[in-house]
Design a protein around this motif. Sequence first.
Motif, mmCIF file in Angstrom:
data_model
loop_
_atom_site.group_PDB
_atom_site.id
_atom_site.type_symbol
_atom_site.label_atom_id
_atom_site.label_comp_id
_atom_site.label_asym_id
_atom_site.label_seq_id
_atom_site.Cartn_x
_atom_site.Cartn_y
_atom_site.Cartn_z
ATOM 1 N N TRP A 1 -1.902 14.484 -3.135
ATOM 2 C CA TRP A 1 -1.887 13.751 -4.399
ATOM 3 C C TRP A 1 -0.528 13.097 -4.650
ATOM 4 C CZ3 TRP A 1 -5.892 11.856 -6.437
ATOM 5 C CH2 TRP A 1 -7.115 12.500 -6.334
ATOM 6 N N TRP A 2 0.525 13.750 -4.183
ATOM 7 C CA TRP A 2 1.864 13.180 -4.314
ATOM 8 C C TRP A 2 1.936 11.860 -3.557
ATOM 9 C CZ3 TRP A 2 6.022 12.082 -1.088
ATOM 10 C CH2 TRP A 2 7.256 11.923 -1.713
ATOM 11 N N GLY B 1 -0.295 9.196 -5.306
ATOM 12 C CA GLY B 1 0.383 8.681 -6.498
ATOM 13 C C GLY B 1 1.524 7.750 -6.131
ATOM 14 N N ASP C 1 5.808 9.141 -9.618
ATOM 15 C CA ASP C 1 4.771 10.143 -9.400
ATOM 16 C C ASP C 1 5.275 11.473 -9.960
ATOM 17 O OD1 ASP C 1 6.558 11.152 -7.520
ATOM 18 O OD2 ASP C 1 5.456 10.384 -5.812
ATOM 19 N N SER D 1 5.795 10.294 -14.685
ATOM 20 C CA SER D 1 4.483 10.918 -14.853
ATOM 21 C C SER D 1 4.606 12.429 -14.693
ATOM 22 C CB SER D 1 3.514 10.360 -13.815
ATOM 23 O OG SER D 1 3.409 8.966 -13.937
ATOM 24 N N GLN E 1 -1.179 13.741 -13.008
ATOM 25 C CA GLN E 1 -1.877 12.615 -12.396
ATOM 26 C C GLN E 1 -2.560 11.743 -13.437
ATOM 27 O OE1 GLN E 1 -4.479 14.374 -9.538
ATOM 28 N NE2 GLN E 1 -2.811 15.111 -8.253
ATOM 29 N N TYR F 1 -0.680 8.449 -14.752
ATOM 30 C CA TYR F 1 -0.440 7.215 -13.997
ATOM 31 C C TYR F 1 -0.998 5.984 -14.715
ATOM 32 C CZ TYR F 1 0.721 10.214 -10.001
ATOM 33 O OH TYR F 1 1.273 11.150 -9.180
#
Length: 132
Positions: A8-9, A12, A79, A114, A117, A120
Motif C-alpha cells: 500500500w505504501w 500510495g 503517502d 496523509s 489511505q 489520499y
Amino acid sequence: MNLENRTWWWIGGGAVLLAVILFFVFNGGDEEPETTTTTTVVGDTTTTVGEDTTTTAGEETTTTVGETAEAVATCLVTDLAGVDDRSFNAAAWQGVLDAVDAGGAAADPLLLESDAQDDYQPNIDQCISQGA
C-alpha cells in the motif's frame, strides 16, 4: 512493516507520483518558447525576438530571452510515511522547494501529509481546489 503495508505504501507513492506527472503534462502548455538572436556589429546591437527587432547603439544593451512564465501553484500529497521519510516523499518535497527557489513554483507550496489511505483522495481534492 509487513508485506501488505509495503504494498500500500508503494501504491500510495505511485498515485502521488502519477498525480504530479499528470499535472505537469496537462499544464505544461503547447506554446513553443520564443527564440532570441543577438548580433553585435561595431558597437551596434541588433536583437530579434520572434518578429520584433530592436537595434541599440553604443554601450547600452538590453537582452530579453523569451517571456517570463508565471510561477505555478504547487502541492504535494505524501503517502503514509510522511515528508521526512528519507525517500520518495522527502525527495518530492525537496523538488518542490527547489522549484520555488528557481522561480518556477509559487512561494507558498501546499504540503498535505496523509495519515491513512483514505486521506489520499481528499488531500488531492484539496490541492485541486487550492489551484495547484
